[in-house]
Design an enzyme around this catalytic site. Structure first.
Site, short mmCIF file in Angstrom:
data_model
loop_
_atom_site.label_atom_id
_atom_site.label_comp_id
_atom_site.label_asym_id
_atom_site.label_seq_id
_atom_site.Cartn_x
_atom_site.Cartn_y
_atom_site.Cartn_z
N ASN A 159 2.12 -5.02 -3.23
CA ASN A 159 0.73 -5.36 -2.92
C ASN A 159 -0.08 -4.09 -2.63
OD1 ASN A 159 -1.12 -7.60 -2.30
ND2 ASN A 159 -1.09 -6.88 -0.18
N GLU B 201 -5.81 -10.96 -1.35
CA GLU B 201 -6.60 -10.83 -0.12
C GLU B 201 -8.10 -10.88 -0.43
OE1 GLU B 201 -5.38 -7.47 2.28
OE2 GLU B 201 -3.26 -7.79 1.83
N GLU C 234 0.80 -1.24 0.00
CA GLU C 234 0.00 0.00 0.00
C GLU C 234 0.83 1.28 0.00
OE1 GLU C 234 -2.71 -0.37 3.29
OE2 GLU C 234 -3.65 -2.16 2.47
N ASP D 261 -11.91 -11.18 -0.60
CA ASP D 261 -13.14 -11.44 0.15
C ASP D 261 -14.29 -10.69 -0.53
OD1 ASP D 261 -12.55 -8.82 1.17
OD2 ASP D 261 -11.77 -9.65 3.03
N HIS E 103 -10.37 -6.69 -2.00
CA HIS E 103 -11.46 -6.60 -1.03
C HIS E 103 -12.62 -5.96 -1.80
CE1 HIS E 103 -8.87 -7.84 2.21
NE2 HIS E 103 -8.00 -6.91 1.85
C1 XIL Z 1 -6.00 -6.76 8.33
C2 XIL Z 1 -6.14 -7.98 9.19
O1 XIL Z 1 -6.87 -8.97 8.52
C3 XIL Z 1 -6.84 -7.59 10.47
O2 XIL Z 1 -6.89 -8.69 11.35
C4 XIL Z 1 -6.13 -6.42 11.13
O3 XIL Z 1 -6.86 -5.99 12.26
C5 XIL Z 1 -5.97 -5.27 10.16
O4 XIL Z 1 -5.31 -5.73 9.00
N1 XIL Z 1 -5.02 -4.95 3.69
C6 XIL Z 1 -3.91 -5.63 4.13
C7 XIL Z 1 -4.01 -6.49 5.31
O5 XIL Z 1 -2.88 -5.60 3.45
O6 XIL Z 1 -2.82 -6.51 6.04
C8 XIL Z 1 -5.15 -6.11 6.20
O7 XIL Z 1 -5.26 -7.12 7.21
C9 XIL Z 1 -6.42 -5.99 5.41
C10 XIL Z 1 -6.28 -4.91 4.38
#
Ligand code: XIL
Length: 412
Positions: free
Chosen positions: A241, A306, A199, A308, A277
């Site tokens: 990422n 990641e 990020e 979801d 996400h």
């Molecule tokens: C999130 C975790 O899943 C949580 O448990 C934590 O509280 C916050 O971070 N992008 C990312 C991840 O790169 O590291 C994040 O993970 C979700 C968003």
């Protein structure tokens, strides 16, 4: 730009979740609202102890995806984010999760415990205890590890000593180089790949995020991190990422500009992780494909890092007009199945086999999703993942399997 989410964040994770904010911004993912410390109750009641008798859970939980092993359907890593240490439902403490992970996945990503403040809590202190437990568990079970992440701006994961670090640009770069070198060396030969920098780009374009690291080094910390990671672990695949880059084309442009610069200057990088996400209704698969193609065209790997897909989208018109799903039903699960399938199909259609870095789902079972964690300050329950709170298959699992095997994406 689509509805950017605006919410009041709880104290500790406000910054961590700012990424979620934007990650969910395009049609927005998780929720905002009152803090709660209890995970949402799932729709699945715990079966009563019947002394060996049978119980009949509701239809929505008896779904059998008919998938023997998800990872066997893919010629690339099929991963899942897991907790570790004392986290809720951490893998080492949750045998039911272990069963699912061993059965279906070929890779894990530690969701938290390989972040900066865990591994490098003080200037002269590295603490690998919790991460090693997971990495060793993975090795013992023939599961690969995608490590996450060497450098991340998120406030709750920037060690205090870094926040207080004083020094000029050269001193900052040396300190960060040392951080990367130390950790990547520790895990050399034990992890398959790294999210080297997470990020680093600003939302809505314009280049680099004005993070603490950027303020002290400009963009150079990114390049330094990749060089140091390669030197420390020549075999690990190195990823950049980020979130929203599957739809925010100006932000993606900043990433591809960075990648192009890396190529020119000989900076090592193997792939780009698209966090993904995303939502049921946003972004379109056409948009996702177009975004991935820009990375494919540069010869890099694309990893869905990641994934979801929550049922509720707090930024949608439906949600705002009060259409908030508070109960998981089979019908919702089937719609989610179709969406998971379409997204994975877009990946398969867009990314040539040699450039598929893999797919990671961000959590095993619905209650362990970060989108419904107390810290996310969510207003509602949700069911973003492939397994429910009782560790049963969801239709979404079948959706991923269908896409991997070239089946049609359907909601039945
Ligand atoms: C999130 C975790 O899943 C949580 O448990 C934590 O509280 C916050 O971070 N992008 C990312 C991840 O790169 O590291 C994040 O993970 C979700 C968003």
């Amino acid at each position: 730009m689509q509805q950017q989410r605006k919410a009041a964040w709880p104290l500790v994770l406000a910054s961590a979740l700012a990424c979620a904010l934007a990650a969910c911004g395009g049609g927005g993912g998780g929720g905002g609202g009152s803090a709660t410390t209890t995970p949402p109750v799932t729709t699945t009641p715990t079966p009563p102890a019947t002394g060996g008798g049978t119980t009949t859970p509701p239809a929505s939980t008896t779904y059998d995806a008919g998938v023997t092993r998800l990872a066997a359907l893919a010629a690339f890593p099929m991963g899942v984010a897991v907790g570790g240490g004392n986290e809720d439902r951490s893998l080492p403490k949750t045998p039911e999760q272990q069963t699912i992970v061993k059965k279906h996945f070929s890779q894990i990503t530690p969701g938290n415990i390989m972040k900066m403040s865990y591994l490098h809590p003080a200037a002269d202190t590295y603490d690998y205890t919790q991460a090693d437990e997971l990495v060793n568990y993975a090795a013992a079970n023939g599961i690969a590890v995608h490590a996450h992440t060497l450098i991340w701006h998120s406030d709750y994961q920037v060690p205090t000593f870094m926040k207080n670090f004083s020094g000029d640009k050269a001193a900052w770069l040396a300190m960060l180089d040392d951080h990367v070198t130390h950790i990547a060396s520790h895990y050399a030969g034990k992890v398959a790949s790294w999210d080297v920098v997470n990020e680093a780009m600003a939302d809505g374009g314009g280049g680099y995020r004005n993070s603490l690291f950027y303020q002290h080094t400009g963009a150079d910390f990114v390049e330094h991190a990749f060089r140091a990671a390669r030197a420390a672990d020549p075999k690990a695949l190195l990823y950049y990422n980020d979130y929203n880059i599957e739809w925010d084309m100006t932000k993606l442009q900043a990433v591809t500009d960075m990648v192009d610069g890396f190529k020119t200057r000989g900076v090592p990088i193997d792939g780009v992780g698209f966090q993904m996400h995303i939502n049921m209704d946003f972004p379109s698969v056409g948009t996702i494909s177009a975004a991935m193609k820009k990375v494919v065209d540069r010869g890099l790997k694309v990893k869905i890092s990641e994934l979801d897909i929550p049922i509720n989208n707090p930024n949608s018109a439906a949600y705002k007009s009060g259409d908030i799903k508070t109960t998981y039903t089979l019908d919702l699960g089937l719609q989610q199945k179709k969406r998971y399938c379409e997204v994975v199909k877009a990946y398969m259609d867009t990314v040539p086999a040699s450039q598929r870095g893999g797919i990671v789902v961000w959590g095993v079972d619905d209650p362990s999703s970060w989108l419904i964690q107390a810290a996310f300050n969510n207003k509602h329950a949700d069911w973003p993942l492939l397994f429910d709170g009782q560790y049963h298959d969801k239709p979404a699992l079948r959706g991923v399997a269908d896409a991997l095997t070239g089946q049609a994406c359907t909601a039945n």
